[in-house]
Scaffold this active site. Structure first.
Site, PDB file in Angstrom:
ATOM      1  N   TYR A 188      17.160 -14.666   9.079  1.00 49.24           N
ATOM      2  CA  TYR A 188      16.246 -14.416   7.959  1.00 49.24           C
ATOM      3  C   TYR A 188      15.499 -13.105   8.174  1.00 49.24           C
ATOM      4  O   TYR A 188      15.395 -12.277   7.276  1.00 49.24           O
ATOM      5  CB  TYR A 188      15.239 -15.577   7.837  1.00 49.24           C
ATOM      6  CG  TYR A 188      14.392 -15.519   6.595  1.00 49.24           C
ATOM      7  CD1 TYR A 188      14.756 -16.257   5.466  1.00 49.24           C
ATOM      8  CD2 TYR A 188      13.250 -14.731   6.530  1.00 49.24           C
ATOM      9  CE1 TYR A 188      13.990 -16.207   4.315  1.00 49.24           C
ATOM     10  CE2 TYR A 188      12.477 -14.674   5.381  1.00 49.24           C
ATOM     11  CZ  TYR A 188      12.855 -15.409   4.268  1.00 49.24           C
ATOM     12  OH  TYR A 188      12.094 -15.361   3.132  1.00 49.24           O
ATOM     13  N   PHE A 221      20.995   5.360 -17.192  1.00 43.65           N
ATOM     14  CA  PHE A 221      21.885   4.212 -17.383  1.00 43.65           C
ATOM     15  C   PHE A 221      21.117   3.097 -18.104  1.00 43.65           C
ATOM     16  O   PHE A 221      19.887   3.059 -18.052  1.00 43.65           O
ATOM     17  CB  PHE A 221      22.432   3.726 -16.035  1.00 43.65           C
ATOM     18  CG  PHE A 221      23.393   2.584 -16.202  1.00 43.65           C
ATOM     19  CD1 PHE A 221      24.592   2.766 -16.881  1.00 43.65           C
ATOM     20  CD2 PHE A 221      23.092   1.319 -15.724  1.00 43.65           C
ATOM     21  CE1 PHE A 221      25.463   1.705 -17.072  1.00 43.65           C
ATOM     22  CE2 PHE A 221      23.964   0.256 -15.915  1.00 43.65           C
ATOM     23  CZ  PHE A 221      25.151   0.448 -16.587  1.00 43.65           C
ATOM     24  N   ASP A 222      21.841   2.177 -18.753  1.00 44.79           N
ATOM     25  CA  ASP A 222      21.147   1.194 -19.609  1.00 44.79           C
ATOM     26  C   ASP A 222      20.206   0.258 -18.865  1.00 44.79           C
ATOM     27  O   ASP A 222      19.158  -0.107 -19.391  1.00 44.79           O
ATOM     28  CB  ASP A 222      22.128   0.419 -20.508  1.00 44.79           C
ATOM     29  CG  ASP A 222      23.179  -0.325 -19.742  1.00 44.79           C
ATOM     30  OD1 ASP A 222      23.587   0.152 -18.677  1.00 44.79           O
ATOM     31  OD2 ASP A 222      23.617  -1.393 -20.203  1.00 44.79           O
ATOM     32  N   ASP A 275      19.325   8.119  -9.086  1.00 46.49           N
ATOM     33  CA  ASP A 275      20.050   6.872  -9.318  1.00 46.49           C
ATOM     34  C   ASP A 275      21.430   7.172  -8.741  1.00 46.49           C
ATOM     35  O   ASP A 275      22.241   7.864  -9.345  1.00 46.49           O
ATOM     36  CB  ASP A 275      20.106   6.572 -10.822  1.00 46.49           C
ATOM     37  CG  ASP A 275      20.988   5.374 -11.121  1.00 46.49           C
ATOM     38  OD1 ASP A 275      21.668   4.881 -10.200  1.00 46.49           O
ATOM     39  OD2 ASP A 275      21.012   4.941 -12.291  1.00 46.49           O
ATOM     40  N   ALA A 316      24.233   5.446  -7.696  1.00 46.83           N
ATOM     41  CA  ALA A 316      25.376   4.527  -7.689  1.00 46.83           C
ATOM     42  C   ALA A 316      26.698   5.217  -7.315  1.00 46.83           C
ATOM     43  O   ALA A 316      27.494   4.676  -6.563  1.00 46.83           O
ATOM     44  CB  ALA A 316      25.492   3.864  -9.051  1.00 46.83           C
ATOM     45  N   LYS A 325      29.192   0.174  -6.420  1.00 51.00           N
ATOM     46  CA  LYS A 325      30.066   1.306  -6.756  1.00 51.00           C
ATOM     47  C   LYS A 325      30.448   2.024  -5.464  1.00 51.00           C
ATOM     48  O   LYS A 325      31.363   1.608  -4.782  1.00 51.00           O
ATOM     49  CB  LYS A 325      29.352   2.267  -7.730  1.00 51.00           C
ATOM     50  CG  LYS A 325      29.266   1.743  -9.158  1.00 51.00           C
ATOM     51  CD  LYS A 325      28.063   0.893  -9.355  1.00 51.00           C
ATOM     52  CE  LYS A 325      27.836   0.508 -10.789  1.00 51.00           C
ATOM     53  NZ  LYS A 325      26.748  -0.468 -10.902  1.00 51.00           N
ATOM     54  N   HIS A 348      24.264  -5.888 -25.540  1.00 52.98           N
ATOM     55  CA  HIS A 348      25.723  -5.807 -25.473  1.00 52.98           C
ATOM     56  C   HIS A 348      26.364  -6.921 -24.659  1.00 52.98           C
ATOM     57  O   HIS A 348      27.510  -7.275 -24.897  1.00 52.98           O
ATOM     58  CB  HIS A 348      26.171  -4.426 -24.965  1.00 52.98           C
ATOM     59  CG  HIS A 348      25.744  -4.113 -23.568  1.00 52.98           C
ATOM     60  ND1 HIS A 348      24.434  -3.860 -23.237  1.00 52.98           N
ATOM     61  CD2 HIS A 348      26.430  -4.030 -22.415  1.00 52.98           C
ATOM     62  CE1 HIS A 348      24.348  -3.624 -21.943  1.00 52.98           C
ATOM     63  NE2 HIS A 348      25.542  -3.713 -21.416  1.00 52.98           N
TER      64      HIS A 348
HETATM   65  N1  F0G Z   1      22.774   2.930 -12.314  1.00 51.05           N
HETATM   66  C1  F0G Z   1      23.989   3.281 -12.733  1.00 51.05           C
HETATM   67  C2  F0G Z   1      24.319   4.737 -12.915  1.00 51.05           C
HETATM   68  C3  F0G Z   1      24.940   2.304 -13.005  1.00 51.05           C
HETATM   69  O1  F0G Z   1      26.128   2.682 -13.440  1.00 51.05           O
HETATM   70  C4  F0G Z   1      24.593   0.954 -12.811  1.00 51.05           C
HETATM   71  C5  F0G Z   1      25.548  -0.108 -13.098  1.00 51.05           C
HETATM   72  C6  F0G Z   1      23.313   0.637 -12.355  1.00 51.05           C
HETATM   73  C7  F0G Z   1      22.427   1.652 -12.108  1.00 51.05           C
HETATM   74  C8  F0G Z   1      22.881  -0.783 -12.135  1.00 51.05           C
HETATM   75  O2  F0G Z   1      23.479  -1.310 -11.004  1.00 51.05           O
HETATM   76  O3  F0G Z   1      24.973  -3.148 -11.821  1.00 51.05           O
HETATM   77  O4  F0G Z   1      24.303  -2.986  -9.436  1.00 51.05           O
HETATM   78  O5  F0G Z   1      22.661  -3.657 -11.156  1.00 51.05           O
HETATM   79  N2  F0G Z   1      26.576   0.068 -13.743  1.00 51.05           N
HETATM   80  C9  F0G Z   1      27.610  -0.897 -14.015  1.00 51.05           C
HETATM   81  C10 F0G Z   1      28.628  -0.263 -14.900  1.00 51.05           C
HETATM   82  C11 F0G Z   1      27.143  -2.213 -14.497  1.00 51.05           C
HETATM   83  O6  F0G Z   1      29.531  -0.984 -15.354  1.00 51.05           O
HETATM   84  O7  F0G Z   1      28.591   0.951 -15.118  1.00 51.05           O
HETATM   85  P1  F0G Z   1      23.885  -2.856 -10.864  1.00 51.05           P
END
Ligand code: F0G
Length: 458
Positions: free
Chosen positions: A72, A124-125, A215, A217, A258, A450
């Site tokens: 833990y 990103f969304d 960000d 990813a 990613k 979506h």
């Molecule tokens: N930032 C970017 C640029 C992303 O593409 C994503 C996720 C996230 C943050 C959020 O990360 O999914 O681990 O919570 N993108 C996925 C996609 C969902 O299909 O592009 P997460």
């Protein structure tokens, strides 16, 4: 003859995927309310919904899983991961989270408040969602070239410095907790940001005394493009490039699903001790204790190996080579896609592909549905459906681009799968003039609609 690239790995285990007929898929997609997220995966032949958490781990990652320490507190897998993150990013503080949006939730809880403004390059969304959920505003400062899919520009993820400076000048510093740079920029097509632009954004931020966060990813893919396209970086390793890039910022959020090459995981890394302390409280509240933050010990162990593998040139060359192979074939057929081809996905320009379908009938969604019906291929709409309604007026927001994204999972599909996708798209392209009507929304969530939206065919 030039040698084509070939995968720098061989296959040890296979997973069967199910074929189906057009008739079956017509039925299934109707039952799924024409939302591709509602399909069970056995109804999909090639799944390009996302490159997030859908890649294949290596034998070394699987081996690391067996040595995961599930303690833990103070897990050795945490300490190992912390060390790798420090080596790759240079940031001094590290907090694991269960995925990228959780990292956003924790960090933004610590530093974003109502009325704030967060400039960036096409957020990103989930990033935008976490900003708007706190009644703050995300302002897109991406260069205009990013919004014309036919313009060739090596770094379409770049920030327009004039747009950024304008936002910073017109608003008080207290209202801007940070600037966020998404590398690569998913929303504009997996497009990279140049080192030059990162440096310039960093120096603008410094002159206004505002922190810069990444960000991250797909930071390794971004570093690969810098190596291939930016003068002065040809001979640097991916790890050197990534380290330099992060040195211009104050911290990062990461979706490890990613470029971490794992199926689940994320983290925050940063330098500011005060922000770290604040974020720690939210991490414990939302994610778990600070030495696991929602991740299993074995997942942290696999991530430590994954981050190392993802920042190796041989891996990136075949990864981005495969995406580009698919993209170049589509370009040869005059299928409108975002140019140049990005790092993790092909973005089909639905405004050019099916202009015959009215925009308020969700033409990119209509194209994604057709791709599923005719080929069993699942992509995703990145257009009006994803853009959600304006939080204040509740009207549909029509983004500049109406795209269908085909995200390629890492180390998962073969070149034959790429050729199959090309053939299906060619057939749709040949008959595109017949497409006249799209879809109508019959049910939707107030934010991030979506995932669960329901449609009916017009
Ligand atoms: N930032 C970017 C640029 C992303 O593409 C994503 C996720 C996230 C943050 C959020 O990360 O999914 O681990 O919570 N993108 C996925 C996609 C969902 O299909 O592009 P997460």
């Amino acid at each position: 003859m030039n040698l084509p690239y070939a995968e720098p790995y061989k296959i040890k285990m296979v997973e069967y995927i199910k074929k189906s007929t057009v008739e079956q898929r017509k039925e299934w997609i109707k039952e799924a309310d024409y939302n591709l997220f509602n399909l069970s995966s056995d109804k999909v032949f090639i799944d390009l919904l996302t490159d997030s958490g859908t890649g294949a781990m290596s034998n070394n990652q699987w081996a690391a899983m067996m040595s995961g320490d599930e303690s833990y507190a103070g897990s050795s897998s945490f300490l190992k991961l912390k060390e790798v993150v420090k080596k790759i990013t240079g940031f001094s503080h590290f907090l694991p989270t269960h995925q990228g949006r959780a990292a956003e939730n924790v960090l933004f809880s610590a530093i974003v408040k109502e009325g704030d403004i967060i400039p960036g390059n096409s957020h990103f969304d989930t990033t935008k969602g976490h900003i708007e959920f706190r009644k703050a505003t995300a302002i897109d400062c991406t260069i205009n070239e990013a919004f014309d899919t036919s313009v060739i520009h090596p770094f379409k993820g770049n920030v327009d410095l004039e747009k950024l400076k304008k936002v910073l000048k017109e608003n008080s510093k207290e209202k801007i907790p940070f600037v966020i740079l998404t590398i690569t920029c998913n929303s504009s097509g997996g497009q990279p940001v140049s080192m030059q632009n990162v440096k310039e954004v960093s120096s603008v931020c410094k002159s206004f005394n505002i922190p810069l966060y990444f960000d991250s990813a797909r930071f390794a893919e971004n570093a690969y493009f810098i190596k291939k396209r930016e003068k002065g970086y040809e001979d640097k390793t991916i790890k050197e490039i990534a380290k330099e890039l992060f040195s211009y910022g104050d911290g990062m959020t990461m979706s490890a699903k990613k470029d971490g090459l794992v199926n689940m995981g994320g983290f925050i890394a940063l330098n500011d001790e005060e922000v770290y302390k604040k974020a720690t409280v939210y991490n414990i509240m939302f994610e778990g204790f600070i030495t696991y933050g929602g991740m299993n010990g074995r997942d942290m162990a696999a991530l430590a190996v994954g981050l190392d593998e993802a920042t190796e040139f041989v891996y990136l060359e075949s990864r981005i080579g495969q995406v580009s192979y698919l993209g170049e074939k589509l370009i040869e057929l005059d299928i409108p896609v975002q140019h140049p081809i990005g790092g993790h996905a092909i973005f089909i320009d639905a405004n050019k592909f099916v202009p015959t379908i009215p925009r308020n009938e969700y033409r990119a969604q209509a194209l994604a549905i057709e791709l599923y019906i005719l080929g069993g291929i699942r992509g995703v709409e990145i257009g009006t459906v994803l853009a959600d309604r304006d939080p204040f007026t509740r009207k549909n927001r029509y983004p500049e681009l109406e795209l269908v994204r085909l995200a390629i999972p890492r180390r998962t599909y073969s070149q034959n799968h790429m050729d199959y996708i090309v053939a299906v798209l060619k057939n749709i392209h040949d008959t595109r003039d017949q497409a006249k009507t799209g879809y109508r929304i019959i049910d939707e969530a107030p934010i991030m609609r979506h995932f669960t939206v329901k449609f009916e065919k017009i």
